[in-house]
Design a protein around this motif. Structure first.
Motif, PDB file in Angstrom:
ATOM      1  N   GLU A   1       0.807  -1.218   0.000  1.00 52.30           N
ATOM      2  CA  GLU A   1       0.000   0.000   0.000  1.00 52.30           C
ATOM      3  C   GLU A   1       0.839   1.266   0.000  1.00 52.30           C
ATOM      4  OE1 GLU A   1      -2.251  -0.799   3.517  1.00 52.30           O
ATOM      5  OE2 GLU A   1      -2.958  -2.698   2.692  1.00 52.30           O
ATOM      6  N   LEU A   2       2.162   1.105   0.020  1.00 54.85           N
ATOM      7  CA  LEU A   2       3.065   2.241   0.185  1.00 54.85           C
ATOM      8  C   LEU A   2       2.913   3.260  -0.938  1.00 54.85           C
ATOM      9  CD1 LEU A   2       5.394   3.597   1.696  1.00 54.85           C
ATOM     10  CD2 LEU A   2       6.985   2.108   0.457  1.00 54.85           C
ATOM     11  N   ASN A   3       2.979   2.809  -2.183  1.00 58.09           N
ATOM     12  CA  ASN A   3       2.868   3.748  -3.303  1.00 58.09           C
ATOM     13  C   ASN A   3       1.512   4.433  -3.332  1.00 58.09           C
ATOM     14  OD1 ASN A   3       5.469   3.318  -4.243  1.00 58.09           O
ATOM     15  ND2 ASN A   3       4.858   1.651  -5.603  1.00 58.09           N
ATOM     16  N   TYR A   4       0.475   3.698  -2.994  1.00 53.18           N
ATOM     17  CA  TYR A   4      -0.868   4.282  -2.993  1.00 53.18           C
ATOM     18  C   TYR A   4      -0.996   5.328  -1.894  1.00 53.18           C
ATOM     19  CZ  TYR A   4      -5.970   4.501  -3.249  1.00 53.18           C
ATOM     20  OH  TYR A   4      -7.264   4.933  -3.388  1.00 53.18           O
ATOM     21  N   MET A   5      -0.436   5.065  -0.723  1.00 50.25           N
ATOM     22  CA  MET A   5      -0.491   6.045   0.372  1.00 50.25           C
ATOM     23  C   MET A   5       0.141   7.366  -0.031  1.00 50.25           C
ATOM     24  SD  MET A   5       0.181   4.424   4.117  1.00 50.25           S
ATOM     25  CE  MET A   5      -1.123   3.569   5.006  1.00 50.25           C
ATOM     26  N   ARG A   6       1.191   7.287  -0.808  1.00 49.20           N
ATOM     27  CA  ARG A   6       1.913   8.509  -1.182  1.00 49.20           C
ATOM     28  C   ARG A   6       1.048   9.452  -2.017  1.00 49.20           C
ATOM     29  NH1 ARG A   6       7.230   5.015  -2.285  1.00 49.20           N
ATOM     30  NH2 ARG A   6       8.371   5.442  -0.340  1.00 49.20           N
ATOM     31  N   ASN A   7      -0.046   8.943  -2.581  1.00 48.71           N
ATOM     32  CA  ASN A   7      -0.956   9.802  -3.343  1.00 48.71           C
ATOM     33  C   ASN A   7      -1.713  10.783  -2.468  1.00 48.71           C
ATOM     34  OD1 ASN A   7      -0.440   8.589  -5.841  1.00 48.71           O
ATOM     35  ND2 ASN A   7      -1.974   7.010  -5.514  1.00 48.71           N
ATOM     36  N   PHE A   8      -1.749  10.536  -1.174  1.00 50.76           N
ATOM     37  CA  PHE A   8      -2.659  11.273  -0.302  1.00 50.76           C
ATOM     38  C   PHE A   8      -2.036  12.494   0.369  1.00 50.76           C
ATOM     39  CE2 PHE A   8      -4.710   7.263  -0.876  1.00 50.76           C
ATOM     40  CZ  PHE A   8      -6.054   7.471  -0.682  1.00 50.76           C
ATOM     41  N   ALA A   9      -0.726  12.546   0.474  1.00 49.69           N
ATOM     42  CA  ALA A   9      -0.114  13.656   1.212  1.00 49.69           C
ATOM     43  C   ALA A   9       1.332  13.837   0.778  1.00 49.69           C
ATOM     44  CB  ALA A   9      -0.181  13.396   2.723  1.00 49.69           C
ATOM     45  N   ASP A  10       1.757  15.105   0.687  1.00 46.86           N
ATOM     46  CA  ASP A  10       3.144  15.424   0.340  1.00 46.86           C
ATOM     47  C   ASP A  10       3.968  15.842   1.555  1.00 46.86           C
ATOM     48  OD1 ASP A  10       2.846  14.982  -2.435  1.00 46.86           O
ATOM     49  OD2 ASP A  10       1.972  16.974  -2.697  1.00 46.86           O
ATOM     50  N   ASP A  11       3.309  16.142   2.664  1.00 45.34           N
ATOM     51  CA  ASP A  11       4.006  16.706   3.816  1.00 45.34           C
ATOM     52  C   ASP A  11       4.557  15.661   4.764  1.00 45.34           C
ATOM     53  OD1 ASP A  11       3.327  19.213   2.862  1.00 45.34           O
ATOM     54  OD2 ASP A  11       1.481  19.322   4.048  1.00 45.34           O
ATOM     55  N   TYR A  12       4.244  14.407   4.516  1.00 45.84           N
ATOM     56  CA  TYR A  12       4.666  13.337   5.412  1.00 45.84           C
ATOM     57  C   TYR A  12       5.669  12.420   4.723  1.00 45.84           C
ATOM     58  CZ  TYR A  12       0.396  14.901   7.761  1.00 45.84           C
ATOM     59  OH  TYR A  12      -0.584  15.660   8.361  1.00 45.84           O
ATOM     60  N   ILE A  13       6.453  11.717   5.516  1.00 47.43           N
ATOM     61  CA  ILE A  13       7.428  10.746   5.004  1.00 47.43           C
ATOM     62  C   ILE A  13       6.812   9.360   5.109  1.00 47.43           C
ATOM     63  CG2 ILE A  13       9.704   9.715   5.362  1.00 47.43           C
ATOM     64  CD1 ILE A  13      10.538  12.422   6.609  1.00 47.43           C
ATOM     65  N   PHE A  14       6.816   8.625   4.017  1.00 45.53           N
ATOM     66  CA  PHE A  14       6.246   7.287   3.995  1.00 45.53           C
ATOM     67  C   PHE A  14       7.373   6.267   3.878  1.00 45.53           C
ATOM     68  CE2 PHE A  14       2.970  10.114   2.462  1.00 45.53           C
ATOM     69  CZ  PHE A  14       1.832   9.661   3.104  1.00 45.53           C
ATOM     70  N   ILE A  15       7.330   5.256   4.736  1.00 48.90           N
ATOM     71  CA  ILE A  15       8.351   4.210   4.669  1.00 48.90           C
ATOM     72  C   ILE A  15       7.657   2.855   4.686  1.00 48.90           C
ATOM     73  CG2 ILE A  15      10.106   5.651   5.770  1.00 48.90           C
ATOM     74  CD1 ILE A  15       8.783   2.822   7.832  1.00 48.90           C
ATOM     75  N   GLU A  16       8.352   1.852   4.181  1.00 53.49           N
ATOM     76  CA  GLU A  16       7.803   0.498   4.167  1.00 53.49           C
ATOM     77  C   GLU A  16       7.926  -0.118   5.556  1.00 53.49           C
ATOM     78  OE1 GLU A  16       9.028  -3.789   2.262  1.00 53.49           O
ATOM     79  OE2 GLU A  16       8.971  -2.056   0.892  1.00 53.49           O
ATOM     80  N   GLY A  17       6.799  -0.553   6.098  1.00 55.75           N
ATOM     81  CA  GLY A  17       6.811  -1.209   7.393  1.00 55.75           C
ATOM     82  C   GLY A  17       7.277  -2.648   7.283  1.00 55.75           C
ATOM     83  N   GLY A  18       7.370  -3.308   8.409  1.00 56.84           N
ATOM     84  CA  GLY A  18       7.802  -4.696   8.436  1.00 56.84           C
ATOM     85  C   GLY A  18       6.660  -5.633   8.763  1.00 56.84           C
ATOM     86  N   ASP A  19       7.004  -6.885   8.986  1.00 61.03           N
ATOM     87  CA  ASP A  19       6.000  -7.895   9.302  1.00 61.03           C
ATOM     88  C   ASP A  19       5.509  -7.785  10.741  1.00 61.03           C
ATOM     89  OD1 ASP A  19       6.132  -8.964   6.760  1.00 61.03           O
ATOM     90  OD2 ASP A  19       7.720 -10.377   7.283  1.00 61.03           O
ATOM     91  N   THR A  20       6.259  -7.092  11.592  1.00 58.76           N
ATOM     92  CA  THR A  20       5.860  -6.906  12.987  1.00 58.76           C
ATOM     93  C   THR A  20       5.908  -5.416  13.322  1.00 58.76           C
ATOM     94  OG1 THR A  20       8.117  -7.065  13.876  1.00 58.76           O
ATOM     95  CG2 THR A  20       6.880  -9.141  13.586  1.00 58.76           C
ATOM     96  N   ARG A  21       5.267  -5.080  14.427  1.00 60.45           N
ATOM     97  CA  ARG A  21       5.288  -3.695  14.902  1.00 60.45           C
ATOM     98  C   ARG A  21       6.726  -3.228  15.109  1.00 60.45           C
ATOM     99  NH1 ARG A  21       5.349  -0.417  19.478  1.00 60.45           N
ATOM    100  NH2 ARG A  21       3.670   1.145  19.581  1.00 60.45           N
ATOM    101  N   GLN A  22       7.544  -4.100  15.682  1.00 59.87           N
ATOM    102  CA  GLN A  22       8.919  -3.737  16.003  1.00 59.87           C
ATOM    103  C   GLN A  22       9.749  -3.495  14.737  1.00 59.87           C
ATOM    104  OE1 GLN A  22      10.161  -5.427  19.638  1.00 59.87           O
ATOM    105  NE2 GLN A  22      12.245  -5.821  18.932  1.00 59.87           N
ATOM    106  N   GLU A  23       9.549  -4.306  13.711  1.00 63.26           N
ATOM    107  CA  GLU A  23      10.265  -4.104  12.453  1.00 63.26           C
ATOM    108  C   GLU A  23       9.864  -2.774  11.820  1.00 63.26           C
ATOM    109  OE1 GLU A  23       9.790  -7.367   9.788  1.00 63.26           O
ATOM    110  OE2 GLU A  23      10.586  -8.840  11.195  1.00 63.26           O
ATOM    111  N   SER A  24       8.582  -2.448  11.897  1.00 61.09           N
ATOM    112  CA  SER A  24       8.119  -1.173  11.352  1.00 61.09           C
ATOM    113  C   SER A  24       8.755  -0.004  12.093  1.00 61.09           C
ATOM    114  CB  SER A  24       6.591  -1.086  11.444  1.00 61.09           C
ATOM    115  OG  SER A  24       5.971  -2.034  10.608  1.00 61.09           O
ATOM    116  N   MET A  25       8.860  -0.121  13.409  1.00 66.23           N
ATOM    117  CA  MET A  25       9.483   0.939  14.197  1.00 66.23           C
ATOM    118  C   MET A  25      10.950   1.112  13.824  1.00 66.23           C
ATOM    119  SD  MET A  25       7.870   0.536  18.005  1.00 66.23           S
ATOM    120  CE  MET A  25       9.079   1.662  18.651  1.00 66.23           C
TER     121      MET A  25
END
Length: 373
Positions: free
Chosen positions: A58-82
């Motif tokens: 969903e990363l590329n699609y999310m980027r369509n919604f806002a320019d002011d935020y930084i989007f990064i690819e999360g991981g399989d767990t909460r901790q990996e995403s952090m």
């Protein structure tokens, strides 16, 4: 500025959430939940940086919604995403929250930031009012705390704490594990976490989705190739030639995919399934459509209807129209009445008229998934 970076975690699969859309993509008016939560918290306190951890699909699609935020690819767990998000943090402090806590009050954010120098991690909590039983024994409820997010941490200490093979359910557990200091502040019952379907009724800050409809168009065209099976609309057409293409060349399904993606502003088929990828060589286009339908439902939409026009001098389409209609309806999870198939010739004009290929034009209509119903 506040010297604080905000991280919003929304890379999960919503496996415990029983509704058809993923919870981070439920709409409140026209905003997906993740954007509603991010905007709300950023309005409460202007952070130096806002980072959103997204599911990789969903990363590329999310980027369509806002320019002011930084989007990064999360991981399989909460901790990996952090861990992934923390690579982008250059402030001394970081506030981390889960998108599922949609209605966090402003005072909780303000109190967290005010206390940022008081400990390595500042944590909002709720006291327990009911009697607590642990392993069949009554324990002192005054010694029990319900931990909430967001939590505000010293960035370097949090990074160090997460450098572990242990999995932690929140930031304070990781920091406590390395001997860091924790300060508890009063949380809020309004910060309830959206985990199960029934939780949604308690989130008073959310409106239902708007009643807007969204229209997309698709067009695809392929020349014929001798001695290849022809697939059109997911079925095998009994002729001695097929379509020249990287995949099976199902021109109808390709046009349909583009129409659906167009309705939600998600680009085109090539962005999802590039023809340079060997994975998609000769692939059954029904598989591609199934993946797109799953994506569309995950990000909070429903398909209302589709209208397809097949332009072909040959083969004859009428004998196959009903079977194509049935197949497409099944693939889209639609009743058959909401799929329309039309066929016409090119009146012997152009390369289609010369019976060298087939084109398909599609119109699709979508709407937001109504989680309020």
């Amino acid at each position: 500025m506040s010297n604080v970076t905000l991280i919003i975690l929304c890379a999960g699969n919503s496996s415990r959430f029983a509704l058809q859309a993923k919870k981070q993509w439920l709409r409140t008016d026209n905003l997906p939940l993740w954007l509603f939560v991010t905007n709300r918290l950023n309005d409460f306190s202007k952070f130096d940086k806002v980072i959103i951890a997204s599911h990789k699909k969903e990363l590329n699609y999310m980027r369509n919604f806002a320019d002011d935020y930084i989007f990064i690819e999360g991981g399989d767990t909460r901790q990996e995403s952090m861990k992934n998000a923390l690579k982008e943090v250059d402030t001394d402090y970081v506030m981390v929250t889960d998108v599922a806590r949609a209605c966090i009050p402003k005072e909780v954010i303000e109190n967290l930031i005010s206390a940022k120098n008081d400990a390595d991690c500042i944590v909002p909590i709720l006291k327990v009012n009911d009697t607590v039983i642990y392993q069949n024994e009554t324990i002192n409820r005054d010694e029990v705390k319900l931990i909430q997010t967001p939590q505000l941490s010293n960035t370097k200490i949090l990074i160090n704490a997460l450098d572990s093979d242990l999995e932690f359910t929140d930031d304070s557990s990781a920091i406590k594990n390395i001997g860091g200091t924790i300060k508890y502040i009063q949380g809020s019952s309004k910060s309830k976490k959206l985990t199960f379907e029934e939780d949604i009724e308690t989130l008073e800050c959310l409106n239902g989705p708007s009643k807007n409809f969204f229209t997309g168009t698709g067009f695809d065209i392929h020349p014929f190739e001798e001695d290849k099976k022809m697939f059109l609309g997911g079925i095998n057409i009994d002729v001695p030639y097929g379509f020249k293409a990287h995949s099976d060349g199902d021109v109808l399904i390709h046009s349909l995919i583009d129409a659906i993606l167009g309705a939600i502003g998600a680009g085109d088929i090539g962005e999802f399934f590039p023809d340079t990828d060997k994975m998609y060589k000769d692939i059954d286009s029904k598989i591609l459509l199934e993946q797109i339908v799953e994506f569309v439902y995950n990000v909070g939409y429903e398909i209302v209807n589709v209208d397809l026009t097949i332009i072909a001098q040959k083969p004859k389409i009428n004998p196959y129209k009903n079977e194509i209609k049935t197949t497409i309806a099944k693939l889209l999870n639609l009743e058959k009445q909401f799929v329309n198939i039309k066929a016409t010739t090119a009146e012997k004009l152009g390369f289609i008229g010369r019976a060298e290929g087939v084109a398909v034009q599609t119109v699709s209509t979508l709407k937001y998934y109504n989680w309020k119903k």
